[in-house]
Design a protein around this motif. Structure first.
Motif, PDB file in Angstrom:
ATOM      1  N   TRP A 164       0.809   4.617  37.502  1.00 40.35           N
ATOM      2  CA  TRP A 164       1.285   5.556  36.471  1.00 40.35           C
ATOM      3  C   TRP A 164       0.801   5.136  35.087  1.00 40.35           C
ATOM      4  O   TRP A 164       0.403   5.974  34.272  1.00 40.35           O
ATOM      5  CB  TRP A 164       2.809   5.645  36.483  1.00 40.35           C
ATOM      6  N   THR A 165       0.811   3.835  34.824  1.00 38.92           N
ATOM      7  CA  THR A 165       0.383   3.327  33.521  1.00 38.92           C
ATOM      8  C   THR A 165      -1.095   3.615  33.289  1.00 38.92           C
ATOM      9  O   THR A 165      -1.508   3.964  32.181  1.00 38.92           O
ATOM     10  CB  THR A 165       0.668   1.818  33.410  1.00 38.92           C
ATOM     11  N   THR A 166      -1.895   3.500  34.336  1.00 41.42           N
ATOM     12  CA  THR A 166      -3.322   3.824  34.244  1.00 41.42           C
ATOM     13  C   THR A 166      -3.512   5.289  33.868  1.00 41.42           C
ATOM     14  O   THR A 166      -4.348   5.624  33.018  1.00 41.42           O
ATOM     15  CB  THR A 166      -4.020   3.487  35.572  1.00 41.42           C
ATOM     16  N   LYS A 167      -2.716   6.162  34.475  1.00 36.39           N
ATOM     17  CA  LYS A 167      -2.799   7.592  34.144  1.00 36.39           C
ATOM     18  C   LYS A 167      -2.385   7.833  32.692  1.00 36.39           C
ATOM     19  O   LYS A 167      -3.002   8.651  31.997  1.00 36.39           O
ATOM     20  CB  LYS A 167      -1.922   8.411  35.096  1.00 36.39           C
ATOM     21  N   TYR A 195      10.632   1.093  34.965  1.00 38.29           N
ATOM     22  CA  TYR A 195       9.587   0.433  34.189  1.00 38.29           C
ATOM     23  C   TYR A 195       9.506   1.049  32.806  1.00 38.29           C
ATOM     24  O   TYR A 195       9.727   2.246  32.630  1.00 38.29           O
ATOM     25  CB  TYR A 195       8.232   0.581  34.895  1.00 38.29           C
ATOM     26  N   PHE A 196       9.168   0.206  31.837  1.00 36.78           N
ATOM     27  CA  PHE A 196       9.040   0.592  30.433  1.00 36.78           C
ATOM     28  C   PHE A 196       7.556   0.583  30.098  1.00 36.78           C
ATOM     29  O   PHE A 196       6.919  -0.464  30.109  1.00 36.78           O
ATOM     30  CB  PHE A 196       9.810  -0.420  29.585  1.00 36.78           C
ATOM     31  N   LEU A 197       6.986   1.761  29.848  1.00 35.71           N
ATOM     32  CA  LEU A 197       5.589   1.888  29.453  1.00 35.71           C
ATOM     33  C   LEU A 197       5.560   2.073  27.944  1.00 35.71           C
ATOM     34  O   LEU A 197       6.195   2.995  27.423  1.00 35.71           O
ATOM     35  CB  LEU A 197       4.940   3.111  30.116  1.00 35.71           C
ATOM     36  N   THR A 198       4.874   1.193  27.242  1.00 33.16           N
ATOM     37  CA  THR A 198       4.863   1.269  25.787  1.00 33.16           C
ATOM     38  C   THR A 198       3.482   1.618  25.256  1.00 33.16           C
ATOM     39  O   THR A 198       2.457   1.202  25.786  1.00 33.16           O
ATOM     40  CB  THR A 198       5.340  -0.051  25.149  1.00 33.16           C
ATOM     41  N   VAL A 199       3.495   2.389  24.172  1.00 32.59           N
ATOM     42  CA  VAL A 199       2.280   2.841  23.498  1.00 32.59           C
ATOM     43  C   VAL A 199       2.135   2.043  22.204  1.00 32.59           C
ATOM     44  O   VAL A 199       2.907   2.250  21.257  1.00 32.59           O
ATOM     45  CB  VAL A 199       2.364   4.346  23.164  1.00 32.59           C
ATOM     46  N   PRO A 200       1.198   1.086  22.151  1.00 38.60           N
ATOM     47  CA  PRO A 200       1.042   0.300  20.927  1.00 38.60           C
ATOM     48  C   PRO A 200       0.276   1.066  19.846  1.00 38.60           C
ATOM     49  O   PRO A 200      -0.598   1.870  20.146  1.00 38.60           O
ATOM     50  CB  PRO A 200       0.240  -0.917  21.393  1.00 38.60           C
ATOM     51  N   GLN A 222      -6.085   7.848  26.053  1.00 41.83           N
ATOM     52  CA  GLN A 222      -7.364   7.220  25.735  1.00 41.83           C
ATOM     53  C   GLN A 222      -7.152   5.924  24.951  1.00 41.83           C
ATOM     54  O   GLN A 222      -7.783   5.673  23.924  1.00 41.83           O
ATOM     55  CB  GLN A 222      -8.265   8.186  24.955  1.00 41.83           C
ATOM     56  N   GLY A 223      -6.192   5.129  25.433  1.00 40.32           N
ATOM     57  CA  GLY A 223      -5.874   3.880  24.742  1.00 40.32           C
ATOM     58  C   GLY A 223      -5.155   2.908  25.660  1.00 40.32           C
ATOM     59  O   GLY A 223      -5.214   3.021  26.883  1.00 40.32           O
ATOM     60  N   ARG A 224      -4.476   1.952  25.031  1.00 39.49           N
ATOM     61  CA  ARG A 224      -3.772   0.903  25.760  1.00 39.49           C
ATOM     62  C   ARG A 224      -2.316   1.293  26.005  1.00 39.49           C
ATOM     63  O   ARG A 224      -1.679   1.895  25.153  1.00 39.49           O
ATOM     64  CB  ARG A 224      -3.760  -0.399  24.945  1.00 39.49           C
ATOM     65  N   ILE A 225      -1.798   0.884  27.150  1.00 41.92           N
ATOM     66  CA  ILE A 225      -0.395   1.054  27.485  1.00 41.92           C
ATOM     67  C   ILE A 225       0.058  -0.240  28.151  1.00 41.92           C
ATOM     68  O   ILE A 225      -0.634  -0.759  29.029  1.00 41.92           O
ATOM     69  CB  ILE A 225      -0.154   2.224  28.476  1.00 41.92           C
TER      70      ILE A 225
END
Length: 125
Positions: A102-105, A4-9, A111-114
């Protein structure tokens, strides 16, 4: 397992960098960095961590365009957008539910969106 690809906008108008983030309130910034370090350690200990990284802002991008035959190098991102990917993780998880956990963590640590999306898998032959 699926990757999975978790991205930080990030907001394109601000283009935050590690240097500019040093201007945040020091205790708050240190707390976020510590939370991300803890998250990364947990990912690694679980075996879910593949790799991660931070990206420089779009204003530093070059796009190589060969769509008309001869490649041209453009000093610009391939798309203008109000947000951009500023960093990412690639993880392995058993299913979407585990990836969302994992994305929730990660979202709590930053302290933002992922955003999370599964990487496409090669079709079976």
């Amino acid at each position: 397992m699926t990757q999975y690809f978790l991205t930080v906008p990030h907001d394109s108008a601000e283009e935050p960098t590690m240097e500019s983030m040093q201007e945040f309130e020091p205790a708050e910034f240190a707390a976020v960095i510590a939370a991300v370090d803890t998250f990364n350690a947990e990912l690694k200990e679980s075996g879910a961590f593949v790799f991660a990284g931070g990206l420089n802002p779009p204003s530093t991008a070059k796009t190589v365009d060969a769509s008309s035959g001869e490649p041209r190098v453009l000093d610009e991102p391939f798309v203008e957008a109000p947000s951009y990917v500023g960093g990412f993780w690639v993880i392995e998880a058993a299913d979407d539910a585990a990836a969302v956990e994992w994305t929730t963590k990660a979202a709590r640590a930053l302290q933002g969106r992922i955003e999370v999306r599964a990487l496409q898998e090669a079709p079976e032959a």
